[in-house]
Design an enzyme around this catalytic site. Sequence first.
Site, PDB file in Angstrom:
ATOM      1  N   THR A   1     -76.315  58.781 -50.993  1.00 51.25           N
ATOM      2  CA  THR A   1     -77.212  57.860 -51.678  1.00 51.25           C
ATOM      3  C   THR A   1     -76.923  56.432 -51.260  1.00 51.25           C
ATOM      4  OG1 THR A   1     -77.865  57.007 -53.822  1.00 51.25           O
ATOM      5  CG2 THR A   1     -75.652  57.893 -53.658  1.00 51.25           C
ATOM      6  N   GLY A   2     -77.952  55.645 -51.316  1.00 49.61           N
ATOM      7  CA  GLY A   2     -77.786  54.242 -51.015  1.00 49.61           C
ATOM      8  C   GLY A   2     -77.338  53.471 -52.243  1.00 49.61           C
ATOM      9  N   ASP A   3     -77.257  54.177 -53.340  1.00 49.68           N
ATOM     10  CA  ASP A   3     -76.981  53.507 -54.600  1.00 49.68           C
ATOM     11  C   ASP A   3     -75.496  53.203 -54.787  1.00 49.68           C
ATOM     12  OD1 ASP A   3     -78.349  52.399 -56.668  1.00 49.68           O
ATOM     13  OD2 ASP A   3     -79.376  54.269 -57.156  1.00 49.68           O
TER      14      ASP A   3
ATOM     15  N   LYS B   1     -76.579  58.030 -43.077  1.00 52.21           N
ATOM     16  CA  LYS B   1     -77.027  59.325 -43.586  1.00 52.21           C
ATOM     17  C   LYS B   1     -77.235  60.283 -42.425  1.00 52.21           C
ATOM     18  CE  LYS B   1     -79.299  58.143 -47.905  1.00 52.21           C
ATOM     19  NZ  LYS B   1     -80.482  58.290 -48.738  1.00 52.21           N
TER      20      LYS B   1
ATOM     21  N   ARG C   1     -73.727  54.171 -51.210  1.00 54.21           N
ATOM     22  CA  ARG C   1     -74.000  52.960 -50.444  1.00 54.21           C
ATOM     23  C   ARG C   1     -74.069  53.230 -48.954  1.00 54.21           C
ATOM     24  NH1 ARG C   1     -74.582  48.816 -53.707  1.00 54.21           N
ATOM     25  NH2 ARG C   1     -75.336  47.702 -51.917  1.00 54.21           N
TER      26      ARG C   1
ATOM     27  N   ASP D   1     -80.546  63.364 -50.910  1.00 50.08           N
ATOM     28  CA  ASP D   1     -80.673  61.990 -51.354  1.00 50.08           C
ATOM     29  C   ASP D   1     -80.596  62.023 -52.884  1.00 50.08           C
ATOM     30  OD1 ASP D   1     -81.448  59.292 -51.422  1.00 50.08           O
ATOM     31  OD2 ASP D   1     -83.491  59.909 -51.856  1.00 50.08           O
ATOM     32  N   LYS D   2     -80.382  60.887 -53.490  1.00 49.34           N
ATOM     33  CA  LYS D   2     -80.315  60.902 -54.946  1.00 49.34           C
ATOM     34  C   LYS D   2     -81.622  60.430 -55.583  1.00 49.34           C
ATOM     35  CE  LYS D   2     -78.544  57.647 -57.443  1.00 49.34           C
ATOM     36  NZ  LYS D   2     -79.567  57.438 -58.452  1.00 49.34           N
TER      37      LYS D   2
ATOM     38  N   ASP E   1     -86.661  61.656 -50.185  1.00 51.08           N
ATOM     39  CA  ASP E   1     -88.048  61.290 -50.459  1.00 51.08           C
ATOM     40  C   ASP E   1     -88.456  59.971 -49.853  1.00 51.08           C
ATOM     41  OD1 ASP E   1     -86.494  59.683 -52.135  1.00 51.08           O
ATOM     42  OD2 ASP E   1     -88.223  59.331 -53.411  1.00 51.08           O
TER      43      ASP E   1
ATOM     44  N   LYS F   1     -73.133  42.399 -72.127  1.00 52.15           N
ATOM     45  CA  LYS F   1     -73.126  43.856 -71.945  1.00 52.15           C
ATOM     46  C   LYS F   1     -72.466  44.143 -70.606  1.00 52.15           C
ATOM     47  CE  LYS F   1     -77.558  44.261 -69.619  1.00 52.15           C
ATOM     48  NZ  LYS F   1     -78.976  44.458 -69.710  1.00 52.15           N
TER      49      LYS F   1
END
Lengths: 352, 1218
Positions: B741-743, B856, B850, B431-432, B876, B626
Amino acid sequence: MSSSLASSSNLDGSDDTSPQQKQSKKPKYSRFTQQELPACKPLLTPGIVIGIFALVAVLFIPIGLASLSASEAVVEVIDRYDADCVPNDMHGKELDFIQNSSTNKTCTRRLTIPKTMKSPVHIYYELDNFYQNHRRYVKSRSDKQLLQPSKEAETKVCAPEGNTPDGKPIVPCGLIAWSLFNDTYQFSINSGSIQVNKKNIAWASDRSHKFSKDVYPKNFQKGALIGGGKLNESIPLSEQEDLIVWMRTAALPTFRKLYGRIEKDLNANEEITVVIENNYNTYSFGGQKKLVLSTATWIGGKNNFLGVAYLTVGGLCLSLVLAFIVLYLFKPRTLGDPSYLSWNRNPSASTD
Amino acid sequence: MARTGRRKRDRLRWSKLYTFSCLRPSVQLETSDTGTASLGGPGFSRVVHCNQPRLHYKKPLKYPTNYISTTKYNIITFLPKAIFEQFRRVANLYFLMAAILSLTPVAPFSAVSMIAPLAFVVGLSMAKEALEDWRRFMQDMKVNSRKVSVHRSDGLFGYKHWEKLRVGDVVKVEKDQFFPADLLLLSSSYEDGICYVETMNLDGETNLKVKRSLEVTLPLDEDEVFKEFKGVIRCEDPNPSLYTFVGNLEYERQVYAIDPTQILLRDSKLRNTQYIYGVVIFTGHDTKVMQNSTDSPSKRSRIERQMDKIIYILFSVLVLISLISSIGFAVNIKYYMHNWWFLQPDDKDNKLYNPKTPAISGLIHLITALILYGYLIPISLYVSIEVVKVVQAMFINQDLQMYDEEAGIPAQARTSNLNEELGQVHTILSDKTGTLTCNQMDFLKCSIAGISYGVGSSEVEMAAAKHMASHSDFGTSEIEIEPSTPITPVFERVRKSTIKGFSFEDDRLMNGNWTQEQNSGTILMFFRILALCHTAIPELNEETGGFNYEAESPDEGAFLVAAREFGFEFCKRTQSSVFIRERYSPSEGPIEREFKVLNLLEFNSKRKRMSVIVRDESGQTLLLCKGADSIIFERLSKNGRTYEVDTTRHLSEYGEAGLRTLALSYRVLEESEYLAWNAEFVKAKTSIGADREAQLERVAELMEKDLILVGATAVEDKLQRGVPQCIDRLAQAGLKIWVLTGDKMETAINIGYACSLLRQGMKQICLSTAPSDPTQQDAKKIFLLSEQAAKENLSLQMSNALQMVKLERDPHAAFALIIDGKGLTHALQDDLKDRFLELAIECASVICCRVSPKQKALVTRLVKEGVGKTTLAIGDGANDVGMIQEADIGVGISGVEGMQAVMASDFSISQFRFLERLLVVHGHWCYKRIAQMICYFFYKNIAFGLTIFYFEAYAAFSGQSVYDDWYMLLFNVVLTSLPVISLGAFEQDVSSEVCLQFPALYQQGPKNLFFDWSRILGWMGNGLYSSLVLYFLSISIFSSESAFRSDGQTADMAAVGTAMFTCIIWAVNIQIALTMSHFTWIQHLCVWGSIASWYLFLVAYGTASPLISGNAFQILVEALGPASIYWISTLLIAVVCNLPYLVHISYQRACNPLDHHVIQEIKYYKKDLEDHDMWKRERSKARQKTKIGFTARVEAKIRHLKGRLHKKLPSITIQTVS
């Protein structure tokens, strides 16, 4: 999956997170738990390898020679008498001969002593094809009964030789005792008889601790089937040494048991006359019977095998020493030479 | 009424600021909406009566309560289920059978000696299971008994346990609390009904998500109004999809559509919002998060599974020799028994030995033989393995080098039966967030007006710099990154400041020094953008008097902290203004400035930028923007490009260093221009229809142009301590590392760079479905079509990529596969997954972004089953639970993110970096220990068990054993168990330092060098040989044909058996001493103590009453001890048994040494101390060639440099970024 407990960083799920308790979670240092105990790490260096094999060779060859010579020093006289002790007219009917109580079973044998036999000369009888190690046989005894007069009725384990047909307990019970060997030997030399000492042929501990001096034979060999020898009912078991020896069941179907000792030297080329009462039935299972006279040395009786085995292994180790010397000479490898590491030997293999 | 007071303060109408995500279909549903057309049909049958939980007490509307249970057993099912689990082990089943049979008279041993060990083994394992399940139960209880405020009646709320919650309940959840169930958001403390949610536990994403209620339920924001509230929700049935929801709300006789933005999922957390009201839709196991969970499987290690096969082999041998025995027995009974008068064969009670029925006797004897030869299958093996594993687990738990000083958490082996599997890991799926990173952003560098500020450097830069220093000549290609001791990473950054989120070091900007800089005006603008362009809320920290910021994403937080440190403290936000305390030099007092926020065009993943339009005190209107550099650069005005070249260079440097970059820009607006635009914007905002969003974006686009570049920021997504080093070494140990990762993809790629999983020059294969924006909610028909197209597209992409990888000739070329969740959905389908796996294996690193928790787990399964090697998943959060359970080994990071991952894991560590030690040291050791131990165990029992068989041939196959029952019982329990346990617990082929220094040694595990069939069969052959030697030499020497003592006695069965057994004890113990390479006093004690204990036992047993010892009475003291032949035969046989093994290992070491042999020798001769260079060189060579990690990256860089030097090119060239 359960909902998370953001507040709790404990592993065991308990509630306490106070600093003190956190602190206590720190494993205590010890060389044991950190697996850092001082250790010796022996290594099979060429020196050690050759040393081990040389040591074995150096140790084994003398032992082999010593035991071989000890074995050679043993004088053994073996006489098989089971066939010859059947009268000529009974050949082919050995069973009838042996089972008939009225036939004369006395048999005279002459033995020539090949070499001087120093006293004591051990007398053995040897049986063959007799499965004293059969489970049915081995289990058929009652140690309690032999040791304690009060336990004479404990004969359950002795079946089928526990009780007489009318229910009285047999002492000593069981198949082992029932099949007691009952050939007898009488020795004479030049018509002068030789005394056979039948004392101390059994283990002292057996006499003192396993066979009670208060237990006397009872109802022995009184059943329908008569097995082997009978016992004198006036002598306590502890003194029935033939029985005690017999009750030490042999490991293999061919075995010798101590019969007695001649406590006098027998000279070379002397002729000994043995009068044998050939009572014991080995004919039904085709077993041989032998009479053995043997001296003993520090390795016991005649045992060439041990010496030969020692010499063989010693010789083998000697050749291994040579082989390894050759190996180390022709394929020398500096110990700890990094070029033998797998990544140096075949670099391609480690490329993943 | 403090609460209402606080509430007032929070009454901000966020929708005024937010432009995009607060869009709300303000009208009721059109019937044509395809999403809800199927409501009421199959799969969409749920009906929820809001605020009327009573209606859900009875069928058909009775839904499960909110009680959750993750236990495997309950009180009633424990015994049957646990016993069933136990007897799924083949060996246990056999022992059970044997134990049952031992109650019958056919058994050669007493019943107790069969049942007691079995009961012990099974009992021990069951107790372990029970304890583990109890822990789970306590965890569940804790969750179930959490409290939440629930509407009782008449507008009164009261606290209730979570487990008591019913569907239809109205709950009030307060700030930083978890949602107890899946809720429909009704209203929040914000006037416009939005709330922030942290979904870390669901998908690992760290950004806060904005949820918003329906317009119609907005008034429901007081306790009292729920007195009258009634509504009906019709929606989908429980399902595991986290990102979809179909349903509608019938309220006040109108129907409103509900979409996922109104749904608050269990296990996510309310953030930045005082409270919300919601209606419970799904409870307990119906909730999406629970639907995502899978049953925790019971895992068994590879070695244990292989061991089962050995057991089968041995069982076959057992059956074979039992058959031989029983046939032999039957033959003896049939042909010879009637001759054996001494056995009384004609006895009428004699059934077993009746010569008339040999077949029956043979059959009965088969059972006896099966039990008699049971020593071939060592029951004690299981006990010993359990004991050894407990000790190994204790070592893992106690390892100080895996103890996290800061958190105070040691490593923990939660299940001990996978220890050896740690030594065989092939692929790590990580995981990240929270695992590789701390989920903390640190402002590290910035580039303002073309000048790069910030002297701190990221870990990669430091490593490269260090390397350059140590190898100033590029002569050698060996790369030496000091592995050092793992506990004190050399690269540990020493930071002066300890401010969370701020690691910036540069005196030119700090303490007001920036005013001395040339471009102080631009710098001022830069700081203002940092302080103004965000959506965060300040919160006064009462302890320190400073402000904490509650930001949607940690980057924003880092910006604000940075701004504060630079002297621009954001201190207050009102409905329309942001207040900044500006302080130009430390000596001056701060000036509070108010900036009116006119518009806020917030961030989304499609726009990749955010802007605010503010008006400062002087009345100047500014657009501050930004965003991602590419987006900003294409929107710069002609005169705004002054710093573009320099900034671009800085950005690529930052990117290479694994930093997250954003470009900052601004634009000065004319009042008239703004007003014109705003009018259009308001129009777009209030427009009705599907294209409103598109319109808004178009309007925003109009404003965000002609920008002036100010600079760029570089934020470090702070990696956990030692992560890059750990990844580097794991890669060198030959492990593959996948990141799931879910990111977002960008974040994931950044982290990829930071961890050196990606580097410049690596060919990235990005698999994604055709750019479909996530907000797209097209009609289903189109969706389906595009679904098909997307799949084909993906398939094509994969084929092309595969082609490219296959055709690549450059040995240094490295590929990285990056795939997103959508792509993965297709790639994991049956027809594509093989190709996907093939491609993924070819790539040096794989990053999946994602991905949902389920995905996973699916990826993990794909790797596990497709590659067939051991996988390890580490994570985690709750979103990692699936993969942790699916992988062969699950490792949980016991960080701050709750306990689910840890609860589901097999091992827990508190930092990712401890994984190295866990695998490379403990895994390596445990693997070797267990493998050697099992091999030895089989050897020992074969050597012993077969002698019993040989004896049978000499005992008419009667089932009599030559050994005393006690010897046999003690053989496995006492006489040989401790040495093998000490081997299994304490053996070390090389020390832990060497394990770490030579990562290649780890490959002995994944290659299974110590438990392959040749080795197992070798050991079995050794056992066979030993058994032959033991039996036949003993028998030949002790044959009762001649006396064994000088006083003429012959050996009886007890003497032969005891002598033979003595030889066995010596032989097997010398064997284990030869096997061991590491003797501490414990091993010495165990091995030599075992031999000594045998003699002690003999003496003690011989002293006991002859009623107990039988023929063994006084056997050593009286019979065997004085016989020299007893001692010299022991010597002979023990030596002969071990001679071939000794020759084998001597020869192997001489000609074919394994790596650990050579290293042992180097250490033995202390060559490592004498020849430092050699040791260093070998250490660096001992790494698996890898394309990821630090070292590979530095190597690549050097290759690059060398190539350039070679070509004599000028040293400054534009770096190629691919």
